[in-house]
Write an enzyme that holds these catalytic residues in place. Structure first.
Site, PDB file in Angstrom:
ATOM      1  N   HIS A  70     -23.450  -4.739  18.424  1.00  0.00           N
ATOM      2  CA  HIS A  70     -23.046  -5.116  16.853  1.00  0.00           C
ATOM      3  C   HIS A  70     -24.247  -5.830  16.334  1.00  0.00           C
ATOM      4  CE1 HIS A  70     -18.677  -3.574  16.765  1.00  0.00           C
ATOM      5  NE2 HIS A  70     -19.037  -3.089  17.782  1.00  0.00           N
ATOM      6  N   ASP A  71     -25.003  -6.546  17.120  1.00  0.00           N
ATOM      7  CA  ASP A  71     -26.259  -7.234  16.475  1.00  0.00           C
ATOM      8  C   ASP A  71     -27.288  -6.256  16.459  1.00  0.00           C
ATOM      9  OD1 ASP A  71     -27.485  -9.290  15.382  1.00  0.00           O
ATOM     10  OD2 ASP A  71     -28.809  -9.515  17.648  1.00  0.00           O
ATOM     11  N   ASP A  91     -31.583  -8.999  16.261  1.00  0.00           N
ATOM     12  CA  ASP A  91     -32.242 -10.245  15.641  1.00  0.00           C
ATOM     13  C   ASP A  91     -31.429 -11.500  15.676  1.00  0.00           C
ATOM     14  OD1 ASP A  91     -30.684  -9.488  13.991  1.00  0.00           O
ATOM     15  OD2 ASP A  91     -32.072  -9.490  12.212  1.00  0.00           O
ATOM     16  N   HIS A 198     -18.190   1.460  27.602  1.00  0.00           N
ATOM     17  CA  HIS A 198     -16.976   1.597  27.185  1.00  0.00           C
ATOM     18  C   HIS A 198     -15.949   1.722  28.734  1.00  0.00           C
ATOM     19  CE1 HIS A 198     -16.444   2.505  22.590  1.00  0.00           C
ATOM     20  NE2 HIS A 198     -17.073   1.154  22.955  1.00  0.00           N
ATOM     21  N   THR A 235      -8.002  -9.289  37.897  1.00  0.00           N
ATOM     22  CA  THR A 235      -8.458  -8.356  38.438  1.00  0.00           C
ATOM     23  C   THR A 235      -9.945  -7.720  37.423  1.00  0.00           C
ATOM     24  OG1 THR A 235      -6.514  -7.383  39.084  1.00  0.00           O
ATOM     25  CG2 THR A 235      -8.340  -6.024  39.276  1.00  0.00           C
ATOM     26  N   ASP A 240     -17.360   1.894  36.417  1.00  0.00           N
ATOM     27  CA  ASP A 240     -17.226   2.985  37.173  1.00  0.00           C
ATOM     28  C   ASP A 240     -16.974   4.386  36.228  1.00  0.00           C
ATOM     29  OD1 ASP A 240     -14.721   2.904  36.104  1.00  0.00           O
ATOM     30  OD2 ASP A 240     -13.556   2.792  38.090  1.00  0.00           O
TER      31      ASP A 240
HETATM   32  C1  HEM Z   1     -21.060   4.874  19.074  1.00  0.00           C
HETATM   33  C2  HEM Z   1     -20.010   4.272  18.579  1.00  0.00           C
HETATM   34  C3  HEM Z   1     -19.062   3.102  18.918  1.00  0.00           C
HETATM   35  C4  HEM Z   1     -17.773   2.801  18.290  1.00  0.00           C
HETATM   36  C5  HEM Z   1     -17.049   3.639  17.456  1.00  0.00           C
HETATM   37  C6  HEM Z   1     -17.149   1.949  19.015  1.00  0.00           C
HETATM   38  C7  HEM Z   1     -16.092   1.011  18.966  1.00  0.00           C
HETATM   39  C8  HEM Z   1     -15.300   0.314  19.743  1.00  0.00           C
HETATM   40  C9  HEM Z   1     -14.022  -0.181  19.207  1.00  0.00           C
HETATM   41  C10 HEM Z   1     -13.125  -0.033  18.064  1.00  0.00           C
HETATM   42  C11 HEM Z   1     -13.740  -1.143  20.219  1.00  0.00           C
HETATM   43  C12 HEM Z   1     -12.381  -1.919  20.091  1.00  0.00           C
HETATM   44  C13 HEM Z   1     -12.452  -3.334  19.520  1.00  0.00           C
HETATM   45  C14 HEM Z   1     -11.204  -4.172  19.619  1.00  0.00           C
HETATM   46  O1  HEM Z   1     -10.464  -3.518  18.949  1.00  0.00           O
HETATM   47  O2  HEM Z   1     -11.180  -5.083  19.997  1.00  0.00           O
HETATM   48  C15 HEM Z   1     -14.841  -1.105  20.946  1.00  0.00           C
HETATM   49  C16 HEM Z   1     -14.844  -1.933  22.105  1.00  0.00           C
HETATM   50  C17 HEM Z   1     -15.898  -2.290  23.008  1.00  0.00           C
HETATM   51  N1  HEM Z   1     -17.453  -1.725  22.759  1.00  0.00           N
HETATM   52 FE1  HEM Z   1     -17.564   0.012  21.318  1.00  0.00          FE
HETATM   53  N2  HEM Z   1     -17.957   1.369  20.188  1.00  0.00           N
HETATM   54  C18 HEM Z   1     -19.150   2.191  19.987  1.00  0.00           C
HETATM   55  C19 HEM Z   1     -20.100   2.002  20.858  1.00  0.00           C
HETATM   56  C20 HEM Z   1     -20.352   1.028  21.589  1.00  0.00           C
HETATM   57  C21 HEM Z   1     -21.677   0.688  22.270  1.00  0.00           C
HETATM   58  C22 HEM Z   1     -23.020   1.318  22.139  1.00  0.00           C
HETATM   59  C23 HEM Z   1     -21.490  -0.523  23.036  1.00  0.00           C
HETATM   60  C24 HEM Z   1     -22.436  -1.240  23.928  1.00  0.00           C
HETATM   61  C25 HEM Z   1     -23.643  -0.747  24.239  1.00  0.00           C
HETATM   62  C26 HEM Z   1     -20.297  -0.748  22.885  1.00  0.00           C
HETATM   63  C27 HEM Z   1     -19.567  -1.877  23.849  1.00  0.00           C
HETATM   64  C28 HEM Z   1     -18.087  -2.115  23.627  1.00  0.00           C
HETATM   65  C29 HEM Z   1     -17.445  -2.870  24.509  1.00  0.00           C
HETATM   66  C30 HEM Z   1     -18.242  -3.795  25.801  1.00  0.00           C
HETATM   67  C31 HEM Z   1     -16.057  -2.951  23.887  1.00  0.00           C
HETATM   68  C32 HEM Z   1     -15.114  -3.735  24.603  1.00  0.00           C
HETATM   69  C33 HEM Z   1     -14.558  -5.220  23.873  1.00  0.00           C
HETATM   70  C34 HEM Z   1     -13.764  -6.024  24.594  1.00  0.00           C
HETATM   71  O3  HEM Z   1     -13.114  -5.591  25.633  1.00  0.00           O
HETATM   72  O4  HEM Z   1     -13.391  -6.951  24.040  1.00  0.00           O
HETATM   73  N3  HEM Z   1     -19.578   0.284  22.089  1.00  0.00           N
HETATM   74  N4  HEM Z   1     -15.585  -0.241  20.539  1.00  0.00           N
END
Ligand code: HEM
Ligand SMILES: *[C@@H]1O[C@H](CO)[C@@H](O)[C@H](O)[C@H]1NC(C)=O
Ligand SMILES: *[C@@H]1O[C@H](CO)[C@@H](O)[C@H](O)[C@H]1NC(C)=O
Ligand SMILES: *[C@@H]1O[C@H](CO)[C@@H](O)[C@H](O)[C@H]1NC(C)=O
Ligand SMILES: *[C@@H]1O[C@H](CO)[C@@H](O)[C@H](O)[C@H]1NC(C)=O
Length: 378
Positions: A70-71, A91, A198, A235, A240
């Site tokens: 997001h940054d 940044d 994810h 856990t 994976d």
């Molecule tokens: C390509 C489009 C992407 C979309 C539309 C997207 C969307 C989302 C959404 C809606 C969530 C849930 C947020 C919440 O309700 O708490 C999420 C979680 C997450 N996203 Fe993505 N994401 C994308 C790409 C990425 C990328 C590129 C990364 C990292 C390199 C990433 C890493 C994560 C992680 C680690 C979580 C889990 C956060 C948590 O468990 O608190 N996402 N994402």
């Protein structure tokens, strides 16, 4: 100069070149290739203990990994081409201008980890941009089967707020997501590679009524839980391949009070499915890369490592930064079990979408129909 003295000089030069490069002394007897890396050992000790609860792969790790994206994604060549400020990429602006950027709709929930991280960045006097990428790289190294990401230090602490609408939304269609990613420098394949993130993700804002994981739990994890009798919240999640299987199963239910914007039906009780993951898994442009990770954990990890080098340096000149990757812990060697169909599912439940390659004939996990245990409220 005589021939002899030239020879002597040359010998000295060879001897000097053969000496091991001088290493900078850091705290606790550690050394680094560059003195600028020393501070990161101190940051490492501090955040592993005090941000990541003794080097777990828990919620703060997941949120820290999300924050790297997001940054960094606040960067648009299109806006720059239109004479507007396109954002500075990785940044630290999301932390420096949190009151602006965390109010963007797509950044909902990100304020929590920004505020949790900020005191550590200030305490160690490192730039916000460096800190965000360091925390993500360190955090994900705690996940079983996880990557070891590169870490380059030296991003400026000076930034401007990113423009709004650059972070993809889960309700965006694939055309929109792919063109947004392309605009920031990432191909469709890169985007699939990035979504290995994810595999260790949960949501608690798309449907605020039920925190739920985006990935399932492999049979192995479920066994470990029942064997140890440990509550689910202790856990750790694993980096994976199960996520890439489960996103291809036919959806049958909403785990919470759905359907919410950005949510589609998931195949398992307790599991949450983002519309964007559903569509990218099935789009003919991305489906084969997606499916390939089901049987190739190694490729999933190495491609993630590779694409994250670029994500972490969006808007930066990597050659002007110092390589401090040696500070990032080496993830524990674990042999992850092969991906399986969750118990109760068969290959008939798979919505295979790669035209070129048949869906792999993976085994179904034994036992009664699986449900994914709840994420504890934070
Ligand atoms: C390509 C489009 C992407 C979309 C539309 C997207 C969307 C989302 C959404 C809606 C969530 C849930 C947020 C919440 O309700 O708490 C999420 C979680 C997450 N996203 Fe993505 N994401 C994308 C790409 C990425 C990328 C590129 C990364 C990292 C390199 C990433 C890493 C994560 C992680 C680690 C979580 C889990 C956060 C948590 O468990 O608190 N996402 N994402
Ligand atoms: C590119 O930027 C211009 C100017 O802000 C905007 O009108 C246009 O919609 C953008 N195009 C894309 C594909 O985002
Ligand atoms: C980075 O900038 C913030 C203000 O946005 C400031 O509070 C912090 O002290 C700065 N850190 C460094 C290392 O300059
Ligand atoms: C913190 O970092 C800034 C920028 O690198 C530097 O100017 C300042 O002297 C540092 N402060 C301390 C207390 O080390
Ligand atoms: C689910 O609950 C939230 C409040 O917790 C509400 O804002 C949302 O509209 C509900 N969604 C549906 C589909 O009922």
């Amino acid at each position: 100069m005589s021939f002899k003295s030239i020879f002597a000089l040359a010998a000295v030069a060879v001897a000097v070149a053969a000496l091991p490069p001088r290493r900078a002394a850091c705290s606790n007897g550690r050394t680094a290739s560059d003195a600028a890396c020393c501070v990161w050992f101190d940051v490492l000790d501090d955040i592993q203990e005090n941000l990541f609860d003794d080097a777990e792969c828990g919620e703060d790790v997941h949120e820290s990994l999300r924050l790297t994206f997001h940054d960094a994604i606040g960067f648009s060549r299109n806006l720059t081409n239109h004479g507007q400020f396109g954002g500075g990429g990785a940044d630290g602006s999301i932390m420096a201008f949190a009151q602006i950027e965390t109010n963007f709709h797509a950044n909902v929930g990100v304020d929590e980890i920004v505020e949790a991280q900020r005191p550590f960045a200030l305490k160690h006097n490192v730039s916000f941009g460096d800190f965000i990428q360091f925390a993500g790289a360190t955090g994900v190294s705690n996940c079983a089967g996880g990557p070891r990401l590169q870490f380059l230090a030296g991003r400026s602490n000076i930034s401007q707020p990113s423009p709004d609408l650059l972070v993809p939304e889960p309700s965006d269609g694939t055309d929109k997501i792919f063109s947004r990613m392309e605009d920031a420098g990432f191909s469709i394949i890169d985007t699939v590679n990035l979504l290995a993130s994810h595999t260790v993700a949960a949501q608690d804002k798309v449907d605020a009524s039920i925190p739920a994981r985006l990935h399932g739990l492999s049979f192995w994890v479920l066994l470990t839980i029942s064997y140890q009798g440990t509550p689910f919240d202790s856990t750790p999640s694993m980096f994976d391949s199960q996520f890439f299987v489960e996103t291809l199963l036919q959806g049958t239910l909403f785990p919470g009070n759905g359907s919410n914007v950005g949510e589609v039906e998931s195949p398992l009780h307790g599991e949450f499915r983002l519309q964007s993951d559903f569509e990218i898994a099935r789009d003919p442009r991305s489906a084969c890369e997606w499916q390939s990770f089901i049987t190739d954990h190694q490729a999933m990890v190495s491609k993630f490592e590779s694409v994250m080098q670029r994500l972490a340096t969006v808007g930066q000149n990597p050659r002007a930064l110092t390589d401090c990757s040696e500070v990032i812990p080496v993830p524990k060697a674990v042999r992850l079990p092969a991906a399986t169909l969750p118990a109760g599912k068969t290959l008939k439940d798979v919505q295979a979408a790669c035209a070129a390659t048949p869906f792999p004939r993976i085994k179904a996990a034994p036992g009664p129909t699986t449900s994914v245990a709840a994420v504890p409220p934070s």
